[in-house]
Design a protein around this motif. Structure first.
Motif, PDB file in Angstrom:
ATOM      1  N   MET A   1      56.347  -2.985 109.605  1.00 39.62           N
ATOM      2  CA  MET A   1      57.799  -2.835 109.662  1.00 39.62           C
ATOM      3  C   MET A   1      58.263  -1.523 109.045  1.00 39.62           C
ATOM      4  O   MET A   1      59.243  -0.932 109.510  1.00 39.62           O
ATOM      5  CB  MET A   1      58.471  -4.031 108.997  1.00 39.62           C
ATOM      6  CG  MET A   1      58.383  -5.292 109.849  1.00 39.62           C
ATOM      7  SD  MET A   1      59.368  -6.658 109.197  1.00 39.62           S
ATOM      8  CE  MET A   1      58.314  -7.181 107.838  1.00 39.62           C
ATOM      9  N   THR A   2      57.561  -1.046 108.028  1.00 45.58           N
ATOM     10  CA  THR A   2      57.901   0.249 107.445  1.00 45.58           C
ATOM     11  C   THR A   2      57.647   1.365 108.450  1.00 45.58           C
ATOM     12  O   THR A   2      58.486   2.268 108.629  1.00 45.58           O
ATOM     13  CB  THR A   2      57.095   0.490 106.163  1.00 45.58           C
ATOM     14  OG1 THR A   2      57.384  -0.538 105.209  1.00 45.58           O
ATOM     15  CG2 THR A   2      57.430   1.840 105.551  1.00 45.58           C
ATOM     16  N   ASP A   3      56.508   1.312 109.122  1.00 45.41           N
ATOM     17  CA  ASP A   3      56.164   2.344 110.107  1.00 45.41           C
ATOM     18  C   ASP A   3      57.101   2.319 111.314  1.00 45.41           C
ATOM     19  O   ASP A   3      57.325   3.353 111.952  1.00 45.41           O
ATOM     20  CB  ASP A   3      54.723   2.169 110.586  1.00 45.41           C
ATOM     21  CG  ASP A   3      53.688   2.510 109.528  1.00 45.41           C
ATOM     22  OD1 ASP A   3      54.069   3.112 108.498  1.00 45.41           O
ATOM     23  OD2 ASP A   3      52.504   2.165 109.721  1.00 45.41           O
ATOM     24  N   ALA A   4      57.639   1.153 111.644  1.00 51.97           N
ATOM     25  CA  ALA A   4      58.500   1.014 112.818  1.00 51.97           C
ATOM     26  C   ALA A   4      59.952   1.358 112.534  1.00 51.97           C
ATOM     27  O   ALA A   4      60.787   1.364 113.446  1.00 51.97           O
ATOM     28  CB  ALA A   4      58.414  -0.418 113.359  1.00 51.97           C
ATOM     29  N   ALA A   5      60.287   1.666 111.291  1.00 53.89           N
ATOM     30  CA  ALA A   5      61.682   1.883 110.907  1.00 53.89           C
ATOM     31  C   ALA A   5      62.305   3.034 111.700  1.00 53.89           C
ATOM     32  O   ALA A   5      61.656   4.035 111.996  1.00 53.89           O
ATOM     33  CB  ALA A   5      61.775   2.163 109.413  1.00 53.89           C
ATOM     34  N   HIS A   6      63.572   2.869 112.045  1.00 54.37           N
ATOM     35  CA  HIS A   6      64.300   3.899 112.797  1.00 54.37           C
ATOM     36  C   HIS A   6      65.797   3.730 112.564  1.00 54.37           C
ATOM     37  O   HIS A   6      66.284   2.635 112.266  1.00 54.37           O
ATOM     38  CB  HIS A   6      63.985   3.813 114.293  1.00 54.37           C
ATOM     39  CG  HIS A   6      64.125   2.437 114.874  1.00 54.37           C
ATOM     40  ND1 HIS A   6      63.106   1.507 114.826  1.00 54.37           N
ATOM     41  CD2 HIS A   6      65.163   1.822 115.490  1.00 54.37           C
ATOM     42  CE1 HIS A   6      63.504   0.382 115.397  1.00 54.37           C
ATOM     43  NE2 HIS A   6      64.754   0.541 115.802  1.00 54.37           N
ATOM     44  N   GLY A   7      66.518   4.813 112.692  1.00 51.51           N
ATOM     45  CA  GLY A   7      67.961   4.766 112.541  1.00 51.51           C
ATOM     46  C   GLY A   7      68.600   3.922 113.624  1.00 51.51           C
ATOM     47  O   GLY A   7      68.214   3.985 114.793  1.00 51.51           O
ATOM     48  N   GLY A   8      69.594   3.138 113.228  1.00 53.58           N
ATOM     49  CA  GLY A   8      70.240   2.232 114.169  1.00 53.58           C
ATOM     50  C   GLY A   8      69.486   0.940 114.372  1.00 53.58           C
ATOM     51  O   GLY A   8      69.887   0.111 115.194  1.00 53.58           O
ATOM     52  N   GLU A   9      68.408   0.765 113.628  1.00 52.06           N
ATOM     53  CA  GLU A   9      67.560  -0.416 113.815  1.00 52.06           C
ATOM     54  C   GLU A   9      68.306  -1.708 113.524  1.00 52.06           C
ATOM     55  O   GLU A   9      69.036  -1.827 112.547  1.00 52.06           O
ATOM     56  CB  GLU A   9      66.344  -0.325 112.890  1.00 52.06           C
ATOM     57  CG  GLU A   9      65.421  -1.535 112.946  1.00 52.06           C
ATOM     58  CD  GLU A   9      64.189  -1.371 112.077  1.00 52.06           C
ATOM     59  OE1 GLU A   9      63.530  -2.385 111.797  1.00 52.06           O
ATOM     60  OE2 GLU A   9      63.893  -0.223 111.669  1.00 52.06           O
ATOM     61  N   ILE A  10      68.102  -2.683 114.392  1.00 54.52           N
ATOM     62  CA  ILE A  10      68.489  -4.067 114.137  1.00 54.52           C
ATOM     63  C   ILE A  10      67.183  -4.833 114.009  1.00 54.52           C
ATOM     64  O   ILE A  10      66.451  -5.010 114.981  1.00 54.52           O
ATOM     65  CB  ILE A  10      69.362  -4.636 115.259  1.00 54.52           C
ATOM     66  CG1 ILE A  10      70.646  -3.803 115.422  1.00 54.52           C
ATOM     67  CG2 ILE A  10      69.724  -6.099 114.962  1.00 54.52           C
ATOM     68  CD1 ILE A  10      71.507  -4.221 116.603  1.00 54.52           C
ATOM     69  N   LEU A  11      66.881  -5.250 112.796  1.00 50.94           N
ATOM     70  CA  LEU A  11      65.613  -5.905 112.492  1.00 50.94           C
ATOM     71  C   LEU A  11      65.785  -7.418 112.577  1.00 50.94           C
ATOM     72  O   LEU A  11      66.638  -7.989 111.904  1.00 50.94           O
ATOM     73  CB  LEU A  11      65.144  -5.512 111.099  1.00 50.94           C
ATOM     74  CG  LEU A  11      63.909  -6.240 110.538  1.00 50.94           C
ATOM     75  CD1 LEU A  11      62.686  -6.004 111.417  1.00 50.94           C
ATOM     76  CD2 LEU A  11      63.636  -5.791 109.101  1.00 50.94           C
ATOM     77  N   LEU A  12      64.972  -8.053 113.404  1.00 50.71           N
ATOM     78  CA  LEU A  12      64.973  -9.509 113.532  1.00 50.71           C
ATOM     79  C   LEU A  12      63.868 -10.098 112.665  1.00 50.71           C
ATOM     80  O   LEU A  12      62.687  -9.785 112.833  1.00 50.71           O
ATOM     81  CB  LEU A  12      64.746  -9.918 114.988  1.00 50.71           C
ATOM     82  CG  LEU A  12      64.370 -11.382 115.241  1.00 50.71           C
ATOM     83  CD1 LEU A  12      65.440 -12.336 114.723  1.00 50.71           C
ATOM     84  CD2 LEU A  12      64.086 -11.621 116.714  1.00 50.71           C
TER      85      LEU A  12
END
Length: 244
Positions: free
Chosen positions: A207-218
């Motif tokens: 999840m840290t590696d996948a982080a991106h601006g505008g992210e909506i994390l489920l």
């Protein structure tokens, strides 16, 4: 996209659920995919926003510095209180998408979510897939939970998440007509299998590696892994320059 818990909505009695015409009724199962753009945003999420943004349906927010943490609340597995403790400690506002059974049986936790400034989202009274329902039944799936939350907690929900991640253009249009913004997600992982929980270290890295601006994390609150790593995950997001 506004993420304000105090934003005004129409009352349940006044929800403008008019008949919708001409939209595609084909059922689609949403997924953010694995291919990403130069901002690390999943391409399928970017394309979803482009295609369905005019229906107030989004898989990414417009804030390219922020990560929005969301939880789907189908049933209670003993971890929500710990998750709320962590969110309070880290001063994070999350969105909790409730089903009808959760809202009715976990009243103390739901009230705590409200009292601590979180946003309640609508995940359907019975978690039924909207494209499988008649228009009247789909409206009832949305409106009956809206009315219950309003009557029981004095809270007006404004965000809807499609049960099972299943939607159609027609269902999105209908949801908009019912006064809701539909939120999907741009990051998720297999965290809901309570008898086969993912490794905490692997999950934190993923999840840290996948982080991106505008992210909506489920995330799902039934996950022991999520409850264990949430605080460190928030710290990692912030260390990488994101607002949470």
């Amino acid at each position: 996209m506004k993420m304000n818990a105090s934003a005004a909505l129409l009352t349940a009695a006044a929800l403008p659920c008019s008949v919708v015409y001409a939209a595609d009724c084909s059922k689609t199962g949403y997924g953010q995919g694995t291919a990403v753009d130069e901002k690390n945003r999943p391409l399928d999420a970017v394309q979803f926003n482009s295609r369905f943004g005019d229906l107030d349906a989004f898989a990414l927010s417009e804030d390219d510095k922020r990560i929005i943490i969301t939880f789907d609340q189908g049933y209670e597995n003993g971890y929500t209180a710990k998750i709320l403790d962590t969110l309070k400690e880290k001063k994070v506002q999350a969105i909790f998408f409730l089903t009808g059974p959760y809202a009715k049986t976990e009243q103390a936790l739901v009230q705590r979510m409200i009292d601590e400034g979180h946003i309640l989202g609508n995940h359907g009274m019975t978690h039924a897939s909207l494209p499988d329902l008649s228009d009247n039944d789909a409206r009832h799936e949305i409106q009956s939970l809206h009315s219950y939350i309003l009557d029981k907690y004095g809270y007006q929900m404004q965000y809807f998440r499609c049960p099972c991640g299943e939607y159609s253009e027609h269902a999105l249009e209908l949801t908009k007509e019912c006064g809701y913004t539909t939120l999907f997600w741009s990051s998720a992982y297999v965290d809901w299998k309570t008898d086969c929980q993912p490794d905490p270290d692997d999950s934190l890295k993923k999840m840290t590696d996948a982080a991106h601006g505008g992210e909506i994390l489920l995330l799902h609150s039934v996950s022991a892994t999520n409850a264990e790593i949430l605080g460190e995950l928030i710290d990692n997001f912030r260390a990488n320059g994101f607002t949470v």
